[in-house]
Design a protein around this motif. Structure first.
Motif, PDB file in Angstrom:
ATOM      1  N   ASN A 243       0.581  38.657  -2.087  1.00 33.59           N
ATOM      2  CA  ASN A 243       1.844  37.946  -1.970  1.00 33.59           C
ATOM      3  C   ASN A 243       2.514  37.780  -3.320  1.00 33.59           C
ATOM      4  O   ASN A 243       3.576  37.173  -3.411  1.00 33.59           O
ATOM      5  N   LEU A 244       1.875  38.270  -4.364  1.00 35.69           N
ATOM      6  CA  LEU A 244       2.437  38.137  -5.693  1.00 35.69           C
ATOM      7  C   LEU A 244       3.629  39.068  -5.872  1.00 35.69           C
ATOM      8  O   LEU A 244       3.607  40.208  -5.416  1.00 35.69           O
ATOM      9  N   PRO A 245       4.673  38.610  -6.567  1.00 31.83           N
ATOM     10  CA  PRO A 245       5.780  39.514  -6.908  1.00 31.83           C
ATOM     11  C   PRO A 245       5.267  40.627  -7.816  1.00 31.83           C
ATOM     12  O   PRO A 245       4.223  40.495  -8.462  1.00 31.83           O
ATOM     13  N   SER A 246       5.982  41.716  -7.877  1.00 35.10           N
ATOM     14  CA  SER A 246       5.560  42.829  -8.724  1.00 35.10           C
ATOM     15  C   SER A 246       5.668  42.439 -10.191  1.00 35.10           C
ATOM     16  O   SER A 246       6.470  41.575 -10.574  1.00 35.10           O
ATOM     17  N   LEU A 247       4.860  43.081 -11.017  1.00 36.99           N
ATOM     18  CA  LEU A 247       4.916  42.817 -12.459  1.00 36.99           C
ATOM     19  C   LEU A 247       6.291  43.150 -13.027  1.00 36.99           C
ATOM     20  O   LEU A 247       6.783  42.473 -13.926  1.00 36.99           O
ATOM     21  N   ALA A 248       6.916  44.189 -12.477  1.00 33.88           N
ATOM     22  CA  ALA A 248       8.251  44.563 -12.942  1.00 33.88           C
ATOM     23  C   ALA A 248       9.252  43.451 -12.660  1.00 33.88           C
ATOM     24  O   ALA A 248      10.053  43.070 -13.536  1.00 33.88           O
ATOM     25  N   ASP A 249       9.207  42.896 -11.454  1.00 32.51           N
ATOM     26  CA  ASP A 249      10.132  41.811 -11.111  1.00 32.51           C
ATOM     27  C   ASP A 249       9.842  40.561 -11.930  1.00 32.51           C
ATOM     28  O   ASP A 249      10.768  39.846 -12.341  1.00 32.51           O
TER      29      ASP A 249
ATOM     30  N   ASP B 102      13.538  29.584  -8.959  1.00 28.29           N
ATOM     31  CA  ASP B 102      13.189  30.416  -7.807  1.00 28.29           C
ATOM     32  C   ASP B 102      12.904  31.860  -8.188  1.00 28.29           C
ATOM     33  O   ASP B 102      12.882  32.752  -7.333  1.00 28.29           O
ATOM     34  N   SER B 103      12.686  32.114  -9.458  1.00 32.52           N
ATOM     35  CA  SER B 103      12.471  33.486  -9.925  1.00 32.52           C
ATOM     36  C   SER B 103      11.133  34.031  -9.444  1.00 32.52           C
ATOM     37  O   SER B 103      10.223  33.267  -9.093  1.00 32.52           O
ATOM     38  N   PRO B 104      10.971  35.361  -9.443  1.00 28.00           N
ATOM     39  CA  PRO B 104       9.659  35.942  -9.123  1.00 28.00           C
ATOM     40  C   PRO B 104       8.562  35.427 -10.050  1.00 28.00           C
ATOM     41  O   PRO B 104       7.416  35.248  -9.617  1.00 28.00           O
ATOM     42  N   LEU B 105       8.896  35.178 -11.300  1.00 25.71           N
ATOM     43  CA  LEU B 105       7.908  34.639 -12.241  1.00 25.71           C
ATOM     44  C   LEU B 105       7.464  33.252 -11.803  1.00 25.71           C
ATOM     45  O   LEU B 105       6.258  32.947 -11.798  1.00 25.71           O
TER      46      LEU B 105
ATOM     47  N   ALA C 214       5.129  33.579  -8.880  1.00 25.59           N
ATOM     48  CA  ALA C 214       3.796  34.052  -9.273  1.00 25.59           C
ATOM     49  C   ALA C 214       2.984  32.926  -9.901  1.00 25.59           C
ATOM     50  O   ALA C 214       1.786  32.762  -9.608  1.00 25.59           O
ATOM     51  N   LEU C 215       3.609  32.134 -10.756  1.00 26.04           N
ATOM     52  CA  LEU C 215       2.897  31.031 -11.419  1.00 26.04           C
ATOM     53  C   LEU C 215       2.427  30.004 -10.397  1.00 26.04           C
ATOM     54  O   LEU C 215       1.325  29.460 -10.512  1.00 26.04           O
ATOM     55  N   SER C 216       3.263  29.732  -9.394  1.00 26.79           N
ATOM     56  CA  SER C 216       2.891  28.752  -8.374  1.00 26.79           C
ATOM     57  C   SER C 216       1.725  29.240  -7.521  1.00 26.79           C
ATOM     58  O   SER C 216       0.897  28.438  -7.075  1.00 26.79           O
ATOM     59  N   ILE C 217       1.672  30.535  -7.278  1.00 24.33           N
ATOM     60  CA  ILE C 217       0.559  31.092  -6.507  1.00 24.33           C
ATOM     61  C   ILE C 217      -0.737  31.053  -7.319  1.00 24.33           C
ATOM     62  O   ILE C 217      -1.789  30.639  -6.833  1.00 24.33           O
ATOM     63  N   LEU C 218      -0.653  31.440  -8.567  1.00 30.15           N
ATOM     64  CA  LEU C 218      -1.856  31.553  -9.390  1.00 30.15           C
ATOM     65  C   LEU C 218      -2.395  30.203  -9.856  1.00 30.15           C
ATOM     66  O   LEU C 218      -3.607  30.003  -9.937  1.00 30.15           O
ATOM     67  N   PHE C 219      -1.480  29.277 -10.179  1.00 27.20           N
ATOM     68  CA  PHE C 219      -1.893  28.009 -10.782  1.00 27.20           C
ATOM     69  C   PHE C 219      -1.694  26.794  -9.881  1.00 27.20           C
ATOM     70  O   PHE C 219      -2.002  25.681 -10.305  1.00 27.20           O
ATOM     71  N   GLU C 220      -1.182  26.971  -8.668  1.00 22.51           N
ATOM     72  CA  GLU C 220      -0.758  25.885  -7.788  1.00 22.51           C
ATOM     73  C   GLU C 220       0.604  25.379  -8.268  1.00 22.51           C
ATOM     74  O   GLU C 220       0.842  25.235  -9.473  1.00 22.51           O
ATOM     75  N   HIS C 221       1.481  25.074  -7.317  1.00 18.84           N
ATOM     76  CA  HIS C 221       2.826  24.651  -7.677  1.00 18.84           C
ATOM     77  C   HIS C 221       2.794  23.330  -8.428  1.00 18.84           C
ATOM     78  O   HIS C 221       2.090  22.398  -8.058  1.00 18.84           O
TER      79      HIS C 221
END
Length: 206
Positions: free
Chosen positions: A3-9, A18-21, A24-31
C-alpha cells in the motif's frame, strides 16, 4: 501488494499533509501530527535539493533511515511527541491493521484478560516513571505476556505480581534531563525504526 506509494512519487510530489510522502510515513511509523507538520516538510526539502540526475532514495529502508536521521536531530519534546504516535502495548482498539498484527491482537489464541490488565498497569507505571514517554518495543513475534515481563524488568519490578501491583503512587518519576530518561527516549526512537523496517516485510516490500 504494497500500500506504500512508489519511491518516485514519494520523492517528486509537492509537500503537503496529503502527499505520497506523508502517506508513506504514516504507514511506516503510524500516523502522528508531527510526521505531517515536521518530518514530511524536512524530507521534502531534502528531495527538492537533490540533483535531478540522482535520487536520494533507492529503497523504502533508506527512507526509514533518512527519517530517523532527521528525527534524532529534533529537540526532546518533538522526539517524545513522535514516539507517542505509536499505540501502547496491549491496546486492542483503534489500532492500525499493522499494529494489530504486530501486537498479536489478531492472533488465533487471544491474550488472557489478566495479561491485558497487567499491561495496562505497566503502561501507566512506565508513563509515571518516564513522564512524556510511552513504552515502545519491537515485539518481533513475542507474546504480550513476554512483553509484560520485559516491561517489569525495565521498571525494576518482580514478575508474577498482581495485575495492578505495585500501586502507581509508589513509582518515582525520573527527571527528563536524567540519563535514564534520555536513554529510554533514544531506545524508543530506535525501536520505532525497527518496527518500521519489519513492516516492509508485512507489506510485501523487499
Amino acid at each position: 501488494m504494497s500500500n506504500l506509494p512508489s519511491l518516485a512519487d514519494i520523492q517528486t510530489s509537492v509537500s503537503s499533509p496529503d502527499s505520497p510522502l506523508a502517506a508513506a510515513l504514516s504507514i511506516l511509523f503510524e500516523h502522528s501530527p508531527i510526521l505531517v507538520s515536521k518530518l514530511e516538510p524536512q524530507l521534502s526539502e531534502i528531495f527538492d535539493k537533490s540533483p535531478s540526475s540522482s535520487s536520494p532514495l533507492s529503497s523504502y529502508e533508506e527512507l526509514i533511515d533518512l527519517s530517523l536521521a532527521e528525527i534524532t536531530q529534533w529537540d526532546i519534546p518533538a522526539q517524545s511527541e513522535f514516539i507517542s504516535g505509536h499505540p501502547r502495548i496491549g491496546e486492542s482498539s483503534n489500532l492500525s491493521k499493522l499494529s494489530a498484527k504486530e501486537q498479536g491482537a489478531q492472533g488465533v489464541k487471544p491474550t488472557p484478560p489478566e495479561v491485558l490488565k497487567r499491561l495496562e498497569h505497566l503502561n501507566a507505571a512506565y508513563e509515571v516513571k518516564y513522564p512524556g514517554l510511552r513504552y515502545i518495543t519491537f515485539v518481533n513475534g513475542r507474546s504480550r505476556a513476554a512483553i509484560a515481563e520485559e516491561m517489569e524488568g525495565v521498571l525494576g519490578w518482580e514478575h508474577s505480581l498482581g495485575p495492578d501491583q505495585p500501586s502507581l503512587d509508589t513509582v518515582q518519576p525520573v527527571e527528563k534531563s536524567n540519563e535514564a530518561w534520555l536513554s529510554e527516549l533514544k531506545r524508543a526512537v530506535g525501536d520505532v525504526g525497527k518496527i518500521a523496517k519489519s513492516r516492509l516485510g508485512s507489506l510485501g516490500v523487499v
